[in-house]
Enzyme design. Structure first.
Site, PDB file in Angstrom:
ATOM      1  N   ILE A 141     -54.610  20.843 -30.403  1.00 48.98           N
ATOM      2  CA  ILE A 141     -53.304  20.454 -29.795  1.00 48.98           C
ATOM      3  C   ILE A 141     -53.107  20.027 -28.174  1.00 48.98           C
ATOM      4  O   ILE A 141     -52.346  19.482 -27.748  1.00 48.98           O
ATOM      5  CB  ILE A 141     -52.045  20.903 -30.390  1.00 48.98           C
ATOM      6  CG1 ILE A 141     -51.899  22.508 -29.674  1.00 48.98           C
ATOM      7  CG2 ILE A 141     -52.243  20.961 -31.834  1.00 48.98           C
ATOM      8  CD1 ILE A 141     -50.360  23.081 -30.119  1.00 48.98           C
ATOM      9  N   ASP A 142     -54.028  21.105 -27.650  1.00 50.08           N
ATOM     10  CA  ASP A 142     -53.917  21.045 -26.176  1.00 50.08           C
ATOM     11  C   ASP A 142     -54.510  20.029 -25.580  1.00 50.08           C
ATOM     12  O   ASP A 142     -54.356  19.716 -24.406  1.00 50.08           O
ATOM     13  CB  ASP A 142     -54.595  22.337 -25.502  1.00 50.08           C
ATOM     14  CG  ASP A 142     -53.972  23.720 -25.896  1.00 50.08           C
ATOM     15  OD1 ASP A 142     -52.770  23.789 -26.030  1.00 50.08           O
ATOM     16  OD2 ASP A 142     -54.847  24.588 -26.399  1.00 50.08           O
ATOM     17  N   MET A 186     -46.397  24.616 -25.571  1.00 49.18           N
ATOM     18  CA  MET A 186     -47.723  25.425 -25.464  1.00 49.18           C
ATOM     19  C   MET A 186     -48.732  24.433 -24.511  1.00 49.18           C
ATOM     20  O   MET A 186     -48.470  23.381 -24.183  1.00 49.18           O
ATOM     21  CB  MET A 186     -48.485  25.203 -27.097  1.00 49.18           C
ATOM     22  CG  MET A 186     -48.096  26.302 -27.691  1.00 49.18           C
ATOM     23  SD  MET A 186     -48.851  26.216 -29.146  1.00 49.18           S
ATOM     24  CE  MET A 186     -48.514  27.690 -30.041  1.00 49.18           C
ATOM     25  N   ARG A 188     -51.953  26.406 -22.193  1.00 49.60           N
ATOM     26  CA  ARG A 188     -52.544  27.680 -21.455  1.00 49.60           C
ATOM     27  C   ARG A 188     -52.735  27.235 -19.844  1.00 49.60           C
ATOM     28  O   ARG A 188     -52.345  27.623 -19.112  1.00 49.60           O
ATOM     29  CB  ARG A 188     -53.814  28.258 -21.962  1.00 49.60           C
ATOM     30  CG  ARG A 188     -54.084  29.423 -21.422  1.00 49.60           C
ATOM     31  CD  ARG A 188     -55.369  30.045 -21.829  1.00 49.60           C
ATOM     32  NE  ARG A 188     -55.236  30.636 -23.112  1.00 49.60           N
ATOM     33  CZ  ARG A 188     -55.650  30.322 -24.404  1.00 49.60           C
ATOM     34  NH1 ARG A 188     -56.293  29.094 -24.413  1.00 49.60           N
ATOM     35  NH2 ARG A 188     -55.449  30.863 -25.494  1.00 49.60           N
ATOM     36  N   GLU A 243     -46.142  26.787 -21.099  1.00 49.37           N
ATOM     37  CA  GLU A 243     -46.233  28.249 -21.136  1.00 49.37           C
ATOM     38  C   GLU A 243     -47.135  28.872 -20.111  1.00 49.37           C
ATOM     39  O   GLU A 243     -46.983  29.894 -19.684  1.00 49.37           O
ATOM     40  CB  GLU A 243     -46.838  28.673 -22.629  1.00 49.37           C
ATOM     41  CG  GLU A 243     -48.135  28.166 -22.780  1.00 49.37           C
ATOM     42  CD  GLU A 243     -48.951  28.721 -23.991  1.00 49.37           C
ATOM     43  OE1 GLU A 243     -48.294  29.889 -24.817  1.00 49.37           O
ATOM     44  OE2 GLU A 243     -49.640  28.112 -24.862  1.00 49.37           O
ATOM     45  N   ARG A 294     -47.933  23.428 -33.732  1.00 53.13           N
ATOM     46  CA  ARG A 294     -49.161  23.166 -34.175  1.00 53.13           C
ATOM     47  C   ARG A 294     -49.317  22.581 -35.717  1.00 53.13           C
ATOM     48  O   ARG A 294     -50.203  21.746 -35.914  1.00 53.13           O
ATOM     49  CB  ARG A 294     -50.063  24.359 -34.329  1.00 53.13           C
ATOM     50  CG  ARG A 294     -50.261  25.221 -32.937  1.00 53.13           C
ATOM     51  CD  ARG A 294     -51.172  26.130 -32.691  1.00 53.13           C
ATOM     52  NE  ARG A 294     -50.907  27.298 -33.638  1.00 53.13           N
ATOM     53  CZ  ARG A 294     -51.492  28.500 -33.366  1.00 53.13           C
ATOM     54  NH1 ARG A 294     -52.311  28.829 -32.288  1.00 53.13           N
ATOM     55  NH2 ARG A 294     -51.363  29.803 -34.236  1.00 53.13           N
TER      56      ARG A 294
END
Length: 400
Positions: A141-142, A186, A188, A243, A294
């Site tokens: 999903i990133d 989300m 990272r 996030e 997700r």
């Protein structure tokens, strides 16, 4: 010949659709006999924990239900293979189990860490003279895998996030008092999912009024100034933040990492909420969307699910054509009309690498996304899947 397939990394809404793509293509191929599913990713290949998928996926109805079921039906893992020249014991176990079941092609559905496994395993098998093929099928999903235009799972996550943010906008706009709502999304190191909230502009939404990505450092004073500027224009200010947005060290909590050295990140929303509360003093709340991003299949993108199945199918075709150590990927030919092709690249070009959100699509103030990004995102969230329902709730495929 027999084949095997496994799933790895974080769950998505579309990863089972890729599994269906592999399975369907195998059914259409007379040369393929058994289709094995490896339980919990590469760990299943190491431990010889395989199931015959033809025994559990018995009908077209099963395939359609599995296609629209979120998460990883075979289970997942975050297992990092050691370097083969330092420790080849685990590789010998994998090879022995592949040969035991007469498996000549192995498909690994996962992200950049999973492509590390594809690369290492294919290199090892070649080094010992094995002709077993290994193909990577992307997911995350990133949306942070290099080479590919986008990743299966991202479109559905983006659609869910945009719809949820729009509902938060409606909820926040009903009161007469000034307010700030901070939505933690989300991402990272790459802010693709947070940036995708800009698609709301295509439906004439003004919010989110501020969008912050990990690609751009966060300055607390600048953030507060941005909020104050928006408060002068809007009674209810909506902020979308990844996030992984960097914050000053003194504001960070203890850092925990996974097996690949990636930080488990959370808390930026609460940190910014406290900043607004202390320095501005208005009504403020933070909302962490968390894991719902997700696996929210009830509003998945049909384009995403269809493409996830397609790329699984193409992976099988590439293995049958003799390719190994490759990842199948999407190449976009145009936005309007939206056209893609499926190509392959060496898994080594994707393994342990990240694709960041383009700085050219971030505004000069580093607090919003430019219109060019909307044209990129919109095709990925198109279409709706007719979700199977029972007793008013979605039905999911489960291994018997």
């Amino acid at each position: 010949m027999n084949i095997a397939v496994a799933q790895s990394g974080g769950p998505t809404c579309a990863i089972n659709a890729s599994l269906v793509g592999v399975f369907k293509e195998a059914l259409k191929t007379p040369a393929i006999d058994a289709v094995f599913g490896s339980i919990n990713g590469i760990e299943g290949m190491i431990k010889d924990e395989l199931i015959d998928l033809k025994m559990v996926i018995r009908s077209n109805e099963d395939m359609e239900l599995l296609r629209q079921t979120p998460s990883t039906v075979l289970g997942s893992c975050r297992y990092k293979l050691p370097a083969a020249d330092e420790d080849d014991e685990v590789y010998r176990k994998i090879q022995a189990n592949l040969e035991k079941h007469r498996i000549q092609a192995f498909f690994y559905i996962g992200g950049n860490d999973s492509m590390d496994t594809v690369d290492k395993l294919s290199v090892y098998l070649r080094s010992v003279g094995s002709d077993i093929r290994v193909i990577g099928i992307p997911k995350t999903i990133d949306n942070d895998l290099p080479i590919t235009d986008h990743t299966p799972g991202f479109g559905s996550a983006a659609k869910y996030v945009a719809a949820t943010v729009q509902e938060i906008i409606r909820d926040s706009s009903v009161y007469s008092v000034d307010s700030v709502t901070i939505i933690e999304i989300m991402g990272r190191h790459a802010g693709w999912l947070t940036a995708s909230t800009c698609v709301l502009r295509a439906n004439d939404e003004i919010a989110p009024h501020l969008i912050y990505l990990p690609e751009c450092d966060l300055d607390a004073d600048k953030f507060l100034e941005d909020v104050r500027i928006m408060q002068a224009k809007h009674k209810a200010v909506i902020v979308a933040v990844s996030e992984g947005v960097r914050i000053p060290e003194e504001n960070r909590t203890d850092i925990v990492v996974d097996n690949f050295g990636h930080e488990y990140l959370s808390g930026i929303g609460k940190t910014l909420e406290q900043l607004v509360k202390d320095r501005i003093g208005c009504k403020v709340r933070s909302i962490e969307l968390n894991v719902m991003q997700r696996c929210s299949s009830h509003i998945c993108s049909k384009t995403d699910i269809d493409e996830a199945e397609l790329i699984g199918s193409e992976g099988v075709k590439r293995a049958l054509a003799g390719e190994s150590g490759k990842m199948v990927y999407f190449k976009r030919l145009s936005d309007v009309p939206y056209v893609i092709t499926v190509e392959t690249t060496d898994a080594s070009q994707v393994a342990n690498k990240e694709k960041f959100f383009p700085k050219k699509w971030v505004n000069h103030a580093r607090n919003d996304i430019t219109p060019e990004a909307v044209r990129y995102f919109l095709p990925l969230i198109q279409g709706e899947v007719k979700i199977a329902m029972k007793n008013g709730m979605p039905v999911h495929f489960k291994l018997k």
